[in-house]
Design a protein around this motif. Structure first.
Motif, PDB file in Angstrom:
ATOM      1  N   PHE A 133      13.161   3.930   5.604  1.00 22.16           N
ATOM      2  CA  PHE A 133      11.994   3.949   7.296  1.00 22.16           C
ATOM      3  C   PHE A 133      13.061   4.994   8.008  1.00 22.16           C
ATOM      4  O   PHE A 133      13.951   5.301   8.167  1.00 22.16           O
ATOM      5  N   ARG A 177      11.909   4.872  -3.442  1.00 23.07           N
ATOM      6  CA  ARG A 177      12.043   6.148  -3.223  1.00 23.07           C
ATOM      7  C   ARG A 177      13.721   7.220  -4.645  1.00 23.07           C
ATOM      8  O   ARG A 177      14.097   6.011  -4.982  1.00 23.07           O
ATOM      9  N   ARG A 222       3.824  10.270  -5.108  1.00 19.96           N
ATOM     10  CA  ARG A 222       4.718  11.819  -4.249  1.00 19.96           C
ATOM     11  C   ARG A 222       6.291  11.093  -5.433  1.00 19.96           C
ATOM     12  O   ARG A 222       6.060  13.165  -6.030  1.00 19.96           O
ATOM     13  N   ALA A 247       0.599  -0.743  -0.123  1.00 20.43           N
ATOM     14  CA  ALA A 247       0.124   0.045   0.063  1.00 20.43           C
ATOM     15  C   ALA A 247       1.071   1.230  -0.474  1.00 20.43           C
ATOM     16  O   ALA A 247       0.702   2.338  -0.749  1.00 20.43           O
ATOM     17  N   ARG A 248       2.196   0.882   0.722  1.00 23.01           N
ATOM     18  CA  ARG A 248       2.978   2.907   0.876  1.00 23.01           C
ATOM     19  C   ARG A 248       3.550   3.030  -0.551  1.00 23.01           C
ATOM     20  O   ARG A 248       3.388   3.875  -0.781  1.00 23.01           O
ATOM     21  N   THR A 249       3.591   1.786  -1.358  1.00 20.84           N
ATOM     22  CA  THR A 249       4.527   1.466  -2.352  1.00 20.84           C
ATOM     23  C   THR A 249       3.699   2.964  -3.644  1.00 20.84           C
ATOM     24  O   THR A 249       4.083   3.684  -4.290  1.00 20.84           O
ATOM     25  N   ALA A 275       8.801  -0.334  -1.606  1.00 24.55           N
ATOM     26  CA  ALA A 275       8.640   1.302  -1.043  1.00 24.55           C
ATOM     27  C   ALA A 275      10.086   1.606  -2.059  1.00 24.55           C
ATOM     28  O   ALA A 275      10.569   1.250  -2.968  1.00 24.55           O
ATOM     29  N   ASP A 288       1.870   5.141  -2.745  1.00 19.36           N
ATOM     30  CA  ASP A 288       2.343   6.477  -1.964  1.00 19.36           C
ATOM     31  C   ASP A 288       2.998   6.824  -2.470  1.00 19.36           C
ATOM     32  O   ASP A 288       3.338   8.340  -2.503  1.00 19.36           O
ATOM     33  N   ASP A 289       4.105   6.695  -2.710  1.00 22.05           N
ATOM     34  CA  ASP A 289       5.979   6.830  -2.722  1.00 22.05           C
ATOM     35  C   ASP A 289       5.450   7.266  -4.317  1.00 22.05           C
ATOM     36  O   ASP A 289       5.837   8.030  -4.076  1.00 22.05           O
TER      37      ASP A 289
END
Length: 99
Positions: free
Chosen positions: A99, A91, A17, A9-11, A89, A13-14
């Motif tokens: 993290f 970045r 962004r 789920a976080r990915t 993730a 969002d990454d």
């Protein structure tokens, strides 16, 4: 052999962004970055073990460098089993750690 890719789920969002950040300055570059990341994810479907280990204690936790321009991105992922890779993730290379 082909692995199934999952995004944590976080990915999602990454990725949004990163796209938004670059699109503010250059929408065309943001689109090219998106294509580069998608291409890299395609590589993971076939060759996840070709990427470097993120931790010596966790051989299935790995990082993939995604070249783009003068820097690029880093994707953290885990090889879950013989069929599944989960991207945890993403970045920019110039950001702090995951993290």
């Amino acid at each position: 052999m082909s692995f199934r890719l999952r995004l944590a789920a976080r990915t999602a969002d990454d990725l949004q962004r990163l796209f938004d950040n670059l699109a503010e300055r250059d929408l065309e570059s943001a689109e090219r970055a998106r294509v580069a990341i998608e291409k890299a994810f395609g590589f993971l479907e076939t060759f996840p073990f070709a990427c470097r280990k993120a931790s010596p204690d966790h051989p299935f936790l790995r990082e993939m460098v995604i070249e783009f321009g003068q820097s690029g991105y880093v994707a953290l992922f885990e090889i879950e089993d013989a069929e599944t890779v989960t991207i945890l993730a993403v970045r920019h290379q110039r950001e702090d750690d995951f993290f």
